[in-house]
Design a protein around this motif. Structure first.
Motif, mmCIF file in Angstrom:
data_model
loop_
_atom_site.group_PDB
_atom_site.id
_atom_site.type_symbol
_atom_site.label_atom_id
_atom_site.label_comp_id
_atom_site.label_asym_id
_atom_site.label_seq_id
_atom_site.Cartn_x
_atom_site.Cartn_y
_atom_site.Cartn_z
ATOM 1 N N ARG A 48 0.849 -1.419 -0.202
ATOM 2 C CA ARG A 48 0.085 -0.022 -0.303
ATOM 3 C C ARG A 48 0.721 0.964 0.158
ATOM 4 N NH1 ARG A 48 -4.976 -0.619 0.578
ATOM 5 N NH2 ARG A 48 -5.269 1.507 1.395
ATOM 6 N N LEU A 53 -0.742 4.473 -1.366
ATOM 7 C CA LEU A 53 -2.543 4.754 -1.049
ATOM 8 C C LEU A 53 -2.029 4.945 0.740
ATOM 9 C CD1 LEU A 53 -3.891 1.219 -2.470
ATOM 10 C CD2 LEU A 53 -4.809 3.504 -2.683
ATOM 11 N N GLN A 74 -0.922 16.536 -10.035
ATOM 12 C CA GLN A 74 -0.913 16.009 -11.301
ATOM 13 C C GLN A 74 0.475 15.499 -11.639
ATOM 14 O OE1 GLN A 74 -3.674 17.405 -13.265
ATOM 15 N NE2 GLN A 74 -2.542 16.072 -14.791
ATOM 16 N N VAL A 77 -0.417 11.388 -11.000
ATOM 17 C CA VAL A 77 -1.610 10.671 -12.438
ATOM 18 C C VAL A 77 -0.704 10.205 -13.247
ATOM 19 C CG1 VAL A 77 -3.680 11.674 -13.067
ATOM 20 C CG2 VAL A 77 -3.591 12.111 -11.242
ATOM 21 N N GLU A 78 0.488 11.432 -13.908
ATOM 22 C CA GLU A 78 1.349 11.065 -14.796
ATOM 23 C C GLU A 78 1.499 9.638 -14.314
ATOM 24 O OE1 GLU A 78 3.060 14.736 -16.056
ATOM 25 O OE2 GLU A 78 1.090 15.524 -16.886
ATOM 26 N N ARG A 80 1.117 7.631 -12.121
ATOM 27 C CA ARG A 80 -0.067 6.181 -12.181
ATOM 28 C C ARG A 80 -0.076 5.674 -13.395
ATOM 29 N NH1 ARG A 80 -1.411 5.510 -6.699
ATOM 30 N NH2 ARG A 80 -1.422 6.858 -5.438
ATOM 31 N N ARG A 81 0.422 6.290 -14.706
ATOM 32 C CA ARG A 81 -0.310 6.278 -16.560
ATOM 33 C C ARG A 81 0.892 4.809 -16.016
ATOM 34 N NH1 ARG A 81 -1.938 11.386 -18.789
ATOM 35 N NH2 ARG A 81 -3.458 12.270 -17.802
ATOM 36 N N VAL A 85 -1.377 -1.858 -11.722
ATOM 37 C CA VAL A 85 -2.008 -2.879 -10.089
ATOM 38 C C VAL A 85 -2.633 -3.806 -10.381
ATOM 39 C CG1 VAL A 85 -2.301 -2.662 -7.763
ATOM 40 C CG2 VAL A 85 -0.909 -0.753 -9.479
ATOM 41 N N PHE A 87 -5.210 -6.239 -7.472
ATOM 42 C CA PHE A 87 -5.384 -6.748 -6.416
ATOM 43 C C PHE A 87 -5.982 -8.074 -6.118
ATOM 44 C CE2 PHE A 87 -5.589 -2.218 -6.894
ATOM 45 C CZ PHE A 87 -5.113 -0.787 -5.592
ATOM 46 N N LEU A 104 -10.870 1.091 -18.901
ATOM 47 C CA LEU A 104 -10.915 2.161 -18.484
ATOM 48 C C LEU A 104 -10.221 3.211 -18.081
ATOM 49 C CD1 LEU A 104 -13.165 3.384 -16.551
ATOM 50 C CD2 LEU A 104 -11.858 2.451 -14.660
ATOM 51 N N PRO A 105 -8.881 2.979 -17.805
ATOM 52 C CA PRO A 105 -7.047 3.423 -18.096
ATOM 53 C C PRO A 105 -7.312 4.344 -19.459
ATOM 54 C CG PRO A 105 -6.701 1.256 -16.791
ATOM 55 C CD PRO A 105 -8.748 0.694 -17.696
ATOM 56 N N ARG A 107 -9.890 5.310 -21.443
ATOM 57 C CA ARG A 107 -11.154 5.945 -21.603
ATOM 58 C C ARG A 107 -10.558 7.343 -20.831
ATOM 59 N NH1 ARG A 107 -15.091 4.026 -23.913
ATOM 60 N NH2 ARG A 107 -15.952 1.893 -23.569
ATOM 61 N N GLU A 108 -10.191 7.042 -19.778
ATOM 62 C CA GLU A 108 -9.753 8.404 -18.913
ATOM 63 C C GLU A 108 -8.235 8.914 -19.192
ATOM 64 O OE1 GLU A 108 -11.638 10.093 -15.981
ATOM 65 O OE2 GLU A 108 -13.510 8.134 -17.038
ATOM 66 N N HIS A 109 -6.982 7.987 -19.033
ATOM 67 C CA HIS A 109 -6.248 9.080 -19.829
ATOM 68 C C HIS A 109 -5.615 8.910 -21.384
ATOM 69 C CE1 HIS A 109 -5.465 8.403 -15.112
ATOM 70 N NE2 HIS A 109 -4.835 7.484 -15.433
ATOM 71 N N ARG A 153 -6.469 -6.214 -16.756
ATOM 72 C CA ARG A 153 -6.967 -4.121 -16.835
ATOM 73 C C ARG A 153 -5.288 -3.598 -16.438
ATOM 74 N NH1 ARG A 153 -10.615 -2.280 -12.314
ATOM 75 N NH2 ARG A 153 -9.645 -2.934 -11.019
#
Lengths: 269, 262
Positions: A48, A53, A74, A77-78, A80-81, A85, A87, A104-105, A107-109, A153
């Motif tokens: 974690r 986290l 910011q 976030v970059e 994290r791209r 991970v 889980f 999803l990733p 779509r968001e990024h 994912r």
């Protein structure tokens, strides 16, 4: 080789209880680092912290050279791209199909068009042997399929760092072995660095470049499989040979635990 | 004695911490709604619309039934009470004011708290125990932007709209009873409504309902994020969120009404 993950004197505490007691750890580029340890050894807490986290009580965690607890949101976030991970329980979003979960990733990024995203999603599902499952809901998948979908994912953005939490826990031996193969195949194909947290000994010995054995918040030994096997530490050998650990008992502590009241210094058994 | 004091102290601290969390979530959500686009992480319109469907459109049948019943109930009580003074003909004034200022916003708020506030708490609670919220974070998706902000936006739009709709249906329900009981035409009833009702009364009710929407979301989210201990925990916090949201609505209603009628 350069270190992509650097942990320095990491201390984690829950209230008064110290869970990690000053961990130092480095993971090199392209390496599979397995973090092993029994229940309560602090391996989940360490993960974690590596994922940002939880903020450390003291010490530093640097991913790809950046201190994840000090960089602006910011930049985080970059960063994290570039991380993936998976889980332990998969953590797939139950309201979305498997395909939507994997996309999803993207779509968001990214601003890719729908058909490109679909192709990438099917490619990744194919890699984890889940071709054709994109329209299923997570509730329709078996345990092994959920873990593989979560891995799809995690790798959809082609991350440089991949974190896997107990990838083969609770799976039958054949499925677990195929997941190990998949992890090795992924690393060889993409050159990413992996951190795998597990308590499955066979799996750890098979996939690891290096193993860090965690016990009561300390790293007992960190080295190649051969080095860990050769370790003179009794606790490491106990873990490797699945021996039961004799509990270290402090009579005063024990009495306090049993009776629920503090015992005065002289009253120990 | 010491234990009791300790428990009170601990619960008070926990309560203050929850209030603090609610305030932070509200500010963060507003931040994402207003500036998310600039940070290249907008609050998705599709997510807001999905929530609007759930909170607003799907609640229409039950809002219709309940507000019609409430309207008729107010008319029945009004006529019964006023008949003591022989003043039944004045019932429309009472109906117009009590429905728009109190009953419609209150019944809508309570209904949405029970339907959507609890669903929000259960959804977030389940996501939390399944590590889905952690998964969002590590993917680089802020959970407040992705989960809380769309619900908040949908709630502060839908609760006032539902309240406005409940106004109409309740006044209709009351009107039907009044015209049947007192033998006046429905057109005459509408004429009286137009005479007595001020925009101010309707806005008083709608204004409250915006606050209710905000409260329902925040209570749901705080309880959902506070879930620990598996499925049982989700159930416990879901119930808690309904009780808290309804209490918050009723108390806020009293304070709002007190302040606005000064």
């Amino acid at each position: 080789m350069s270190a992509v993950i650097e942990v320095e004197r990491l201390v984690a505490r829950y209230g008064e209880h110290t869970v990690l007691k000053g961990i130092d750890l480095q993971v090199q580029a392209g390496e599979i680092m397995v973090i092993m340890g029994g229940s309560g050894s602090g391996k989940s807490t360490l993960l974690r912290h590596l994922l940002g986290l939880q903020a450390p009580y003291s010490g530093q965690v640097r991913l790809l050279g950046e201190d994840i607890n000090a960089i602006p949101p910011q930049r985080l976030v970059e960063l994290r791209r570039k991380m993936g991970v998976a889980f332990q329980g998969g953590a797939l979003f139950s309201s979305m199909t498997v395909g939507e979960n994997v996309m999803l990733p993207l779509r968001e990024h990214t601003r890719l068009d729908e058909s490109t995203m679909q192709i990438m999603m099917r490619l990744k599902l194919d890699i984890v042997n889940l071709a054709g499952c994109e329209n299923l809901m997570p509730a329709q998948l078996s345990g092994g399929m959920i873990k593989r979908a979560a891995m799809a994912r995690a790798i959809i953005m082609d991350p440089r760092l991949l974190f896997l939490d107990e990838p083969s826990a609770g799976l039958d031996p054949v499925v677990a072995a195929s997941l190990d193969e998949l992890i090795l195949k992924l690393r060889d194909a993409t050159g990413m660095s992996l951190v795998v947290v597990t308590h499955e000994l066979d799996s750890a010995l098979k996939i690891a470049d290096r193993i860090a054995v965690l016990d009561h918040g300390d790293i007992l030994v960190c080295g190649s499989v051969a080095e860990v096997r050769a370790s003179s530490s009794e606790r490491v050998q106990a873990l490797l040979n699945r021996r039961i650990q004799p509990l270290e008992l402090n009579p005063e502590e024990y009495l306090k635990r049993l009776t629920g009241v503090p015992v005065s210094g002289g009253a120990t058994a | 004695m010491r234990n009791a004091a300790e428990t009170i102290g601990r619960n008070t601290l926990a309560g203050i911490a929850e209030l603090g969390l609610a305030a932070v979530l509200l500010l963060e959500s507003l931040g994402w709604i207003l500036a998310g686009g600039r940070r290249r992480q907008p609050v998705r319109l599709s997510a807001v619309l999905a929530q609007c469907m759930d909170i607003g459109l799907r609640a229409l049948p039950i809002v219709t039934v309940l507000s019609f019943a409430i309207g008729a109930m107010v008319a029945i009580q009004g006529i019964h009470t006023l008949s003591i003074f022989g003043a039944e003909s004045q019932v429309t004034l009472g109906i117009a004011l009590s429905v728009t200022r109190e009953f419609a916003p209150l019944i809508t708020g309570i209904l949405v708290a029970g339907r959507s506030g609890s669903a929000l708490a259960a959804r977030l609670g389940t996501m939390k125990i399944n590590e889905e919220i952690s998964a969002l974070t590590v993917i680089g998706i802020n959970p407040v932007r992705y989960l809380v902000a769309p619900s908040l936006l949908a709630m502060v739009m839908m609760v006032p709209l539902l309240t406005w709709y409940a106004d109409l249906v309740a006044l209709l329900g009351a009107g039907i009873y009044v015209s049947l009981e007192l033998g006046i035409s429905f057109t005459a009833y509408l004429g009286e409504l137009r005479l007595y009702l001020d925009n101010h009364d309707i806005l008083h009710g709608i204004g409250k309902s915006v606050l209710f929407g905000m409260l329902i979301t925040l209570v749901g989210v705080v309880n959902g994020l506070g879930v620990t201990g598996g499925a049982e925990g989700v159930g416990r916090m879901t119930t808690r969120s309904v009780v808290h949201a309804i209490s918050a609505i009723v108390i806020t209603d009293m304070v709002f009404t007190f302040v606005m009628t000064r």
